[in-house]
Each structure stands twice: as C-alpha cells, then as structure tokens.
Motif scaffolding. Structure first.
Motif, PDB file in Angstrom:
ATOM      1  N   ALA A 227       0.881  -1.175   0.000  1.00 49.35           N
ATOM      2  CA  ALA A 227       0.000   0.000   0.000  1.00 49.35           C
ATOM      3  C   ALA A 227       0.914   1.218   0.000  1.00 49.35           C
ATOM      4  O   ALA A 227       1.459   1.588   1.035  1.00 49.35           O
ATOM      5  CB  ALA A 227      -0.894  -0.016   1.236  1.00 49.35           C
ATOM      6  N   GLY A 228       1.120   1.774  -1.177  1.00 50.77           N
ATOM      7  CA  GLY A 228       2.048   2.900  -1.308  1.00 50.77           C
ATOM      8  C   GLY A 228       3.433   2.370  -1.648  1.00 50.77           C
ATOM      9  O   GLY A 228       4.285   2.241  -0.762  1.00 50.77           O
ATOM     10  N   THR A 229       3.650   2.058  -2.929  1.00 51.10           N
ATOM     11  CA  THR A 229       4.966   1.516  -3.293  1.00 51.10           C
ATOM     12  C   THR A 229       6.019   2.625  -3.220  1.00 51.10           C
ATOM     13  O   THR A 229       5.701   3.815  -3.305  1.00 51.10           O
ATOM     14  CB  THR A 229       4.949   0.893  -4.704  1.00 51.10           C
ATOM     15  OG1 THR A 229       4.495   1.884  -5.627  1.00 51.10           O
ATOM     16  CG2 THR A 229       4.032  -0.313  -4.765  1.00 51.10           C
ATOM     17  N   ILE A 254      -0.123  -6.839   3.972  1.00 47.68           N
ATOM     18  CA  ILE A 254      -0.066  -5.538   3.281  1.00 47.68           C
ATOM     19  C   ILE A 254       1.085  -4.738   3.872  1.00 47.68           C
ATOM     20  O   ILE A 254       1.097  -4.442   5.074  1.00 47.68           O
ATOM     21  CB  ILE A 254      -1.376  -4.739   3.455  1.00 47.68           C
ATOM     22  CG1 ILE A 254      -2.559  -5.513   2.868  1.00 47.68           C
ATOM     23  CG2 ILE A 254      -1.249  -3.371   2.783  1.00 47.68           C
ATOM     24  CD1 ILE A 254      -3.909  -4.826   3.084  1.00 47.68           C
ATOM     25  N   ASP A 255       2.045  -4.398   3.027  1.00 47.27           N
ATOM     26  CA  ASP A 255       3.125  -3.524   3.457  1.00 47.27           C
ATOM     27  C   ASP A 255       2.638  -2.080   3.283  1.00 47.27           C
ATOM     28  O   ASP A 255       2.710  -1.513   2.191  1.00 47.27           O
ATOM     29  CB  ASP A 255       4.377  -3.794   2.605  1.00 47.27           C
ATOM     30  CG  ASP A 255       5.484  -2.787   2.886  1.00 47.27           C
ATOM     31  OD1 ASP A 255       5.289  -1.917   3.765  1.00 47.27           O
ATOM     32  OD2 ASP A 255       6.542  -2.863   2.225  1.00 47.27           O
ATOM     33  N   GLY A 256       2.167  -1.529   4.403  1.00 48.72           N
ATOM     34  CA  GLY A 256       1.677  -0.148   4.370  1.00 48.72           C
ATOM     35  C   GLY A 256       2.662   0.813   5.010  1.00 48.72           C
ATOM     36  O   GLY A 256       2.261   1.852   5.545  1.00 48.72           O
ATOM     37  N   ALA A 257       3.953   0.459   4.967  1.00 49.06           N
ATOM     38  CA  ALA A 257       4.975   1.292   5.621  1.00 49.06           C
ATOM     39  C   ALA A 257       4.811   2.763   5.220  1.00 49.06           C
ATOM     40  O   ALA A 257       4.852   3.664   6.054  1.00 49.06           O
ATOM     41  CB  ALA A 257       6.364   0.791   5.273  1.00 49.06           C
ATOM     42  N   TRP A 258       4.581   2.971   3.946  1.00 48.54           N
ATOM     43  CA  TRP A 258       4.479   4.349   3.447  1.00 48.54           C
ATOM     44  C   TRP A 258       3.008   4.778   3.313  1.00 48.54           C
ATOM     45  O   TRP A 258       2.636   5.881   3.674  1.00 48.54           O
ATOM     46  CB  TRP A 258       5.234   4.416   2.121  1.00 48.54           C
ATOM     47  CG  TRP A 258       5.061   5.601   1.217  1.00 48.54           C
ATOM     48  CD1 TRP A 258       4.839   5.560  -0.134  1.00 48.54           C
ATOM     49  CD2 TRP A 258       5.156   7.010   1.530  1.00 48.54           C
ATOM     50  NE1 TRP A 258       4.774   6.820  -0.661  1.00 48.54           N
ATOM     51  CE2 TRP A 258       4.971   7.733   0.339  1.00 48.54           C
ATOM     52  CE3 TRP A 258       5.361   7.720   2.712  1.00 48.54           C
ATOM     53  CZ2 TRP A 258       4.984   9.136   0.280  1.00 48.54           C
ATOM     54  CZ3 TRP A 258       5.378   9.134   2.658  1.00 48.54           C
ATOM     55  CH2 TRP A 258       5.198   9.816   1.457  1.00 48.54           C
TER      56      TRP A 258
HETATM   57  C1  LIG Z   1       6.937   0.249   0.820  1.00 47.44           C
HETATM   58  C2  LIG Z   1       8.043   0.182   1.834  1.00 47.44           C
HETATM   59  N1  LIG Z   1       8.082  -0.854   2.684  1.00 47.44           N
HETATM   60  C3  LIG Z   1       9.053  -0.984   3.606  1.00 47.44           C
HETATM   61  C4  LIG Z   1      10.046  -0.039   3.695  1.00 47.44           C
HETATM   62  C5  LIG Z   1      11.126  -0.206   4.731  1.00 47.44           C
HETATM   63  O1  LIG Z   1      10.788   0.569   5.820  1.00 47.44           O
HETATM   64  P1  LIG Z   1      11.835   0.883   6.977  1.00 47.44           P
HETATM   65  O2  LIG Z   1      12.831   1.819   6.388  1.00 47.44           O
HETATM   66  O3  LIG Z   1      10.981   1.506   8.019  1.00 47.44           O
HETATM   67  O4  LIG Z   1      12.435  -0.401   7.416  1.00 47.44           O
HETATM   68  C6  LIG Z   1      10.049   1.058   2.836  1.00 47.44           C
HETATM   69  C7  LIG Z   1      11.097   2.074   2.930  1.00 47.44           C
HETATM   70  O5  LIG Z   1      11.148   3.028   2.215  1.00 47.44           O
HETATM   71  C8  LIG Z   1       9.028   1.170   1.869  1.00 47.44           C
HETATM   72  O6  LIG Z   1       8.984   2.177   1.005  1.00 47.44           O
END
Ligand SMILES: Cc1ncc(COP(=O)(O)O)c(C=O)c1O
Length: 473
Positions: A227-229, A254-258
């Motif tokens: 979620a948010g590449t 879901i990788d929603g880190a961003w």
């Molecule tokens: C979509 C996504 N997932 C994961 C990460 C990694 O996150 P972190 O730097 O908090 O480990 C990033 C880093 O930019 C990212 O853009």
C-alpha cells in the motif's frame, strides 16, 4: 553542576538549538565522504572531553546533515518535523526504558497497547493484535515469519524442509528480499509478480505464478501486497488478491509502511479499501506521520499468534509469571531490548489527533494535484498518474533521447537543484524509465515553492542541453 550531568546536557542542547540556524543553511551541503573525513575530526581518544567540545560537534552534525525538516527536502518518504513526537523522543531517552516487560516500561506498555488498538481500528481488524517494530523492514520480516509458521509450524523448532514460495509485486520494497533470506527460505523463492502501468500488482499474474509453483510441487504460502509503493506510491488491489489468498490458503500481508496512513483520511482511504481482509499489515509512523525514527508496527488480524511465533527463552530470569505477565510485550517481539517508541507516537497522536493526520493527508493530496496541474505548461511530463504522494516526472522535449540519456538528465537536474539550494530531490527508475521522484510528506511545502522548482527544472534542462550532448548517450 557536574560537567556531564543531564542538566548541563540540556543547557548545551538549548545552546545548540539557539545557534543552529536552519534559515541560513542549504537543505543539503554534503559531498564526498573523503572530503568530510579530511575536514571533520571524529577521532576518539584516551582522555575525555568537555561539553563545549561536544557542543561544537553537535552543531557540525546538524549543519552537515541534510535538513530533513526543510520544505525543500523532497528526497525520501519522510520529511518535516513533528514537535510533539520529538518531545516524546527526548522523554524516552531520559527514561531509557526497554519494552520487554511491563515492570520496566509500565506507561509505555499501556500506550503501545492503545496505539495498537487505534491502528487496528483504522485497518478494520476487529480483534487484532500487534507489536511495535524498528521499521517496515522488520514488520515485513515478521509477516513472513507468521506466514511461515501458519504453513509450517514445525519450522520454529526443526527448520524448513519444504520449498516455500512467497509472492510480491515487481514494485515491492527490497525488504521482502532481505527477509526471505533471513528466514532461510531463499531469495529464489520470492516471486516477483508483474504490475500494471500504475505499479499495481496484476491479480491474474499473481494467480498464474501460484499455479506455476504448485505445478512444480512447491508450497506457496505468502502474498505480500504493498500500500504505497516506494517509487510510484501505488496501492495494490486488496479484494481480488484476498480472494486468491483464500482460494489457495495463503497468508495475505499488506506492506503499508508508506501508504497505510491514508486510512486516516475519509476522502482518500478508498485507496486502501478492504485492508481488513489481510492477515497482517505493516505501518510506519516514521514516514508520513513524521515521528522521528524509529517508529513502526506489525498488526495481525489474529490474536495470540505473535507470541506463539516470536516467544522463546527468557522465562528463567525475565518474563516472570506475575499478575502483569499478559502485558509483557517482549514475548510478541523478536527483540529483547526494544526502545519505547510508543511514547513519541502516542504524544504526537494525542497532540495532532486522527483529524489532524487526516487533514495532513488531504492537504498533501491537494498539493500533489496542484503540482500535477502545473506540468503541462512545463518541459516535463508524468511517468505515471500518481494516486498518492510520489510524483515521477521527466523532461519530454526530445523523443530521440535514449533511456540512458533521460537518466543522466534526471541525475544532472537533481544535482543542479541541490547545488542551487532549490530542492534536495532524487531520481528513480521504474519499468525501465527514469524520472525525478518528488515525495510530498511535509505540509510546510507550498505550491509556489514547487512552481519555482519546476521553473528551475525548465531552466536547468535548457542549459544542460546546450552544455552537454545527451544524444550521444
Ligand atoms: C513500501 C516500503 N516498505 C518498507 C520499507 C522499509 O521501511 P523501513 O525503512 O521503516 O524499514 C520502505 C522504505 O522506504 C518502503 O517504502
């Protein structure tokens, strides 16, 4: 007052803040590491040093580091300053609490549990759980670990015998590749699935890849959506992928880190519709929420699983079976010592509120739209239609330019923007095409500033084209 006392440190910190003038400095003035090494003495010695010496070094540190709080810092997925969070961070450092047991971190434990509740509500996990982690990378690692446990519970004690296979899109963050390596599954078993022009995973391609693995006798176990590449800010479609996950009995992460903070916004949360269908969600507070690093969480739909998978050891000296045992978050974590990151997130969430974060997202989305509207009257064009806060754009003046030439032009423009102190911004490549990647994460950015940046890009590209023959690249 002792020269190295806390009180003296606070006085020195105040003095550093007074002397550090962000207005008078460029957003980035760093250059070669070798030059800095020659100029800055970071050597340690047998004798100690006075606070005055530390004060000078702290000032150098701030002046040389890029000014992440500046509205001209458009390079990474975080920028700006969240003062209540900074306050929380300082208090955290004073307490130096660690999060393994309630006994040594009582208030932060309750705060972390409240944050996890709130995050789960936003995601739509009715009886969810979670634990704070060092970042999206660790959250993605834990998601893979939970998924591995679901298909192969004996892996915790006996290792893996089966050929497990995971799927992410070709736009997924590289942390999944690192995690699959760490977990002993092997990077060949992370399948990169094609995405569409906007960078969203193609569900048909996903299902085809799963069928291909099954035909080889491999064991699919995990689908990782984003979620948010990182480059395009794309949101993978959850519902069709959840249907596939259900059909083949796979874990859906879901990788929603961003991008997960989009859930604060009533206006834009549709981008991450159906998040509640996932098994786990990663969410970074140190990206769009501007909380100082590190602050992130892994959320799970099912309760109890984190402890089942991550616990082990420590019962003889640390995790005592007392009345507060259920509050020992360390048993849900792969870390022992874990900073009380909850405090700074809690402080800023309390100060800003859900509405404040929603407003931030709506403001930035509008800023993005206003910037996109400026492009047709410039020499630049979009490389994709941005749904989120990443805008990839590049020079469109000459159709004969090769990809290598385009990339070189992007690099040269970014360098010139930095040298002229107009913006600290990066370039990125996606689907074989390079562009300048504008990240909007700071509400202090105004459209006038972006307009000036675009005008500068126009002027820079014209002068670059007269100075250098890009057609030879
Ligand atoms: C979509 C996504 N997932 C994961 C990460 C990694 O996150 P972190 O730097 O908090 O480990 C990033 C880093 O930019 C990212 O853009």
């Amino acid at each position: 007052m002792a020269k190295h006392s806390v009180q003296n440190s606070l006085l020195v910190l105040n003095s550093v803040i007074d002397r550090y003038n962000t207005q008078a400095r460029p957003v980035s003035n760093n250059g070669s590491a070798r030059v800095l090494q020659a100029e800055l003495d970071v050597s340690l010695s047998d004798g100690g040093a006075e606070m005055a010496e530390l004060e000078e070094m702290a000032l150098h540190y701030l002046q040389i580091n890029p000014d992440v709080s500046s509205a001209k810092f458009n390079k990474l997925l975080y920028s700006g300053l969240n003062a209540p969070a900074l306050f929380g961070d300082w208090v955290t450092s004073i307490s130096n609490a660690t999060m393994h047991t309630y006994q040594v971190s009582p208030v932060a434990t309750l705060m972390e549990l409240e944050l996890i509740d709130q995050w789960n509500k936003l995601v739509g996990f009715e009886r969810g759980e979670g634990v704070m982690v060092s970042g999206g990378s660790q959250a993605n690692l834990i998601a893979l670990l939970l998924a591995r446990h679901k298909i192969c519970p004996q892996a915790k004690t006996q290792g893996i015998r089966d050929r497990l296979v995971a799927y992410v899109s070709d736009q997924a963050h590289y942390s999944s590749l690192k995690a699959i390596n760490v977990l002993g599954i092997g990077s060949d078993n992370l399948i990169s699935v094609a995405s569409d022009e906007q960078g969203r995973i193609l569900p048909e391609a996903l299902e085809k890849a799963i069928k291909a693995s099954l035909a080889l006798g491999h064991k699919p176990f995990y689908i990782g959506l984003t979620a948010g590449t990182t480059v395009l800010g794309a949101f993978d479609p959850v519902a069709p992928c959840a249907a596939i996950a259900k059909r083949y009995d796979l874990w859906l992460h879901i990788d929603g880190a961003w991008g997960a903070p989009i859930l604060f916004s009533k206006k834009h949360r549709h981008l991450l519709a159906d998040a509640q269908l996932a098994d786990s969600v990663a969410w970074d507070a140190h990206k769009l929420m501007n909380v100082p690093l590190t602050a992130a969480v892994i959320l799970t739909r099912e309760q109890g699983l984190l402890k089942e998978v991550c616990s082990g050891g420590g019962g003889d000296y640390l995790f005592h079976a007392d009345e507060n045992a259920a509050y020992n978050l360390g048993e849900r974590s792969i870390q022992c010592g874990r900073r009380a990151d909850a405090l700074k997130v809690w402080m800023s969430w309390k100060a800003i509120g859900n509405n404040g974060f929603a407003e931030k997202i709506d403001t930035l989305q509008q800023l993005k739209a206003d910037f996109v509207a400026l492009l047709p009257s410039s020499r630049f064009e979009l490389l994709h239609m941005p749904s989120y806060l990443n805008v990839l754009f590049r020079y469109h003046g000459d159709e004969t330019l090769t990809e290598k030439a385009h990339k070189t032009i992007c690099i040269d423009i970014c360098t010139a923007l930095k040298q002229q102190n107009i913006a600290y911004i990066d370039y990125a490549s996606c689907k074989g095409r390079s562009g300048i990647r504008l990240i909007l994460a700071n509400t202090n950015i105004e459209i006038e500033q972006l307009q000036l940046m675009l005008e500068a890009c126009d002027a820079i590209v014209l002068s670059l084209l007269t100075e250098r023959d890009y057609s030879r690249l």
